[in-house]
Scaffold this motif. Structure first.
Motif, mmCIF file in Angstrom:
data_model
loop_
_atom_site.group_PDB
_atom_site.id
_atom_site.type_symbol
_atom_site.label_atom_id
_atom_site.label_comp_id
_atom_site.label_asym_id
_atom_site.label_seq_id
_atom_site.Cartn_x
_atom_site.Cartn_y
_atom_site.Cartn_z
ATOM 1 N N TYR A 16 2.071 0.387 -0.065
ATOM 2 C CA TYR A 16 1.302 1.502 -0.552
ATOM 3 C C TYR A 16 2.207 2.860 -0.822
ATOM 4 O O TYR A 16 1.974 3.297 -2.004
ATOM 5 N N PHE B 282 -1.669 1.270 -7.522
ATOM 6 C CA PHE B 282 -2.274 0.221 -6.930
ATOM 7 C C PHE B 282 -3.495 -0.371 -7.688
ATOM 8 O O PHE B 282 -4.292 0.364 -7.793
ATOM 9 N N ILE C 132 -8.756 0.684 -1.115
ATOM 10 C CA ILE C 132 -8.514 2.101 -1.685
ATOM 11 C C ILE C 132 -8.543 3.172 -0.963
ATOM 12 O O ILE C 132 -7.659 3.878 -1.418
ATOM 13 N N ALA D 125 -4.698 2.938 0.150
ATOM 14 C CA ALA D 125 -3.807 3.376 -0.670
ATOM 15 C C ALA D 125 -3.852 4.844 -0.699
ATOM 16 O O ALA D 125 -2.791 5.442 -0.780
ATOM 17 N N VAL E 118 -4.519 5.034 -7.467
ATOM 18 C CA VAL E 118 -5.138 3.885 -7.308
ATOM 19 C C VAL E 118 -6.045 3.586 -8.695
ATOM 20 O O VAL E 118 -6.569 4.739 -9.447
ATOM 21 N N THR F 162 -9.018 1.226 -10.192
ATOM 22 C CA THR F 162 -10.103 0.350 -9.510
ATOM 23 C C THR F 162 -11.294 0.183 -10.520
ATOM 24 O O THR F 162 -11.295 0.864 -11.544
ATOM 25 N N ALA G 286 -9.586 8.305 -8.204
ATOM 26 C CA ALA G 286 -8.943 6.850 -8.933
ATOM 27 C C ALA G 286 -9.107 6.875 -10.349
ATOM 28 O O ALA G 286 -9.802 7.678 -10.700
#
Length: 393
Positions: A274, A280, A293, A296, A303, A305, A319
């Motif tokens: 991470y 990520f 999530i 990280a 992130v 997502t 994110a």
């Protein structure tokens, strides 16, 4: 409190639920409570029969022998014992203590929804549907629930026949090992351990081969990003060994030399993964919570997502969000291309932009404090016991 925690048998090699039960047990013991963990033992399962039969033998241990053992054990327990189910999938055992103080922890209802044909990506066999019905009829007799997210709570209510007396949401607490560190140090360590050059950064995914983890989508995003942009950062997929489908997809990729599956790593190496990642990728189709999530973000990683609950619930505003992967093949190509743009946006952030998002991720991850979660769960446990100790009118 005198607490009994029911959890899955270890002979099915389940990882997350026994770990969750252990976390509950240790947390309650630290608060001064007496705790026992009850789970089936492999008796039929240990018979020397072919692997095809082992699952069914395991069911005999879980649903024939273990209930008999539970009935016997209950007789020795005080009336104010609290029976805790570590997972809603343990529903078949709920009727055994439905008239006693109890509570059910709910993680996700993906298998339940799949069995009702609500998730086309995960078709369920006839026997699977019957098994999920068996589970559902069990937990429906429960009266008290704790869900890991508001999304999970919403799914729970869609299956219950009435509103339960107690139903709360408690986010699980993050393991304290997930914290920021030196990026360069993590890249040096992983480069040595994995025998790869990761010093310029890499794209990261952590997860298994479950349909909802969308590992295929991760590779599709990576391929689209590499085709459209000039960067040549590798992709690391950390977790379960790849399925045949994934291996075939990688083999057909122009960038196959830069796609690496990493299995058998310990928790500390995951932390380094991470920390060292450039971004990520977590384009899940569905989740009960979406732990990676928060992990990280706690490690200082940017992130990307899916823009759907519970991913949005976990990620907050920290994110980069993309739509859920469509089912139409032509639409998938456009989805991957749009997601590649989002990856590039993160990769090319200015230092100030990057730092702002990382700091917001840190703040967001503080919601998932392990001590606070344990204290909240203890408070709910006591509230459940209180409802059983009140005199009936």
């Amino acid at each position: 409190m005198d607490i009994v925690i029911f959890t899955h048998p270890d002979f099915f090699n389940s990882q997350s639920m026994p770990r969750f039960a252990k976390m509950l047990s240790e947390g309650m013991k630290e608060l001064g409570h007496k705790v026992e963990i009850w789970s089936p033992k492999p008796k039929f399962y240990r018979l020397g029969l072919p692997d095809f039969y082992k699952k069914w033998l395991g069911y005999l241990d879980q649903y024939i022998l273990f209930p008999y053992e539970i009935r016997s054990r209950i007789k020795t327990k005080p009336a104010d014992t609290l029976y805790v189910f570590a997972d809603n999938a343990l529903g078949p055992w709920v009727p055994l203590v439905a008239d006693r103080p109890h509570i059910i922890h709910c993680h996700d209802f993906l298998a339940q929804r799949s069995a009702l044909d609500e998730i086309p990506e995960n078709p369920t066999s006839w026997t699977g549907k019957k098994y999920q019905l068996y589970i559902r009829e069990g937990y429906r007799q429960g009266k008290n629930f704790i869900s890991v997210s508001h999304k999970t709570k919403s799914d729970l209510f869609s299956f219950l026949k009435s509103t339960p007396p107690i139903s709360e949401v408690v986010y699980n607490g993050l393991n304290p090992i997930y914290k920021p560190g030196d990026i360069r140090e993590s890249r040096i360590l992983l480069s040595s351990n994995f025998r790869l050059n990761l010093m310029q950064g890499y794209l990261l995914h952590i997860g298994g081969n479950q349909w909802y983890k969308n590992r295929v989508g991760v590779i599709e995003i990576y391929n689209a990003w590499r085709k459209k942009y000039t960067h040549s950062l590798p992709l690391l997929l950390v977790g379960q060994k790849p399925s045949r489908e994934l291996l075939q997809l990688v083999e057909s990729s122009v960038f196959k030399e830069d796609i690496h599956f990493i299995s058998g790593v310990d928790d500390q190496q995951v932390v380094h993964a991470y920390r060292g990642a450039s971004v990520f990728l977590f384009p899940s189709l569905a989740e009960g919570f979406g732990w990676p999530i928060a992990e990280a973000m706690a490690c200082g990683c940017r992130v990307l997502t899916t823009n759907e609950a519970p991913m949005t619930e976990v990620a907050g505003n920290a994110a980069e969000l993309i739509p859920c992967k469509p089912r139409n093949n032509e639409a998938i190509q456009q989805w991957a291309a749009d997601a590649a743009n989002a990856v590039e946006k993160i990769i090319t952030e200015t230092f100030e932009q990057h730092l702002s998002f990382v700091n917001e991720g840190f703040e967001n991850s503080k919601k998932y404090n392990a001590e606070a979660a344990t204290a909240r769960i203890e408070h709910i446990y006591k509230a459940v016991l209180d409802t059983y100790s009140r005199p009936t009118e």
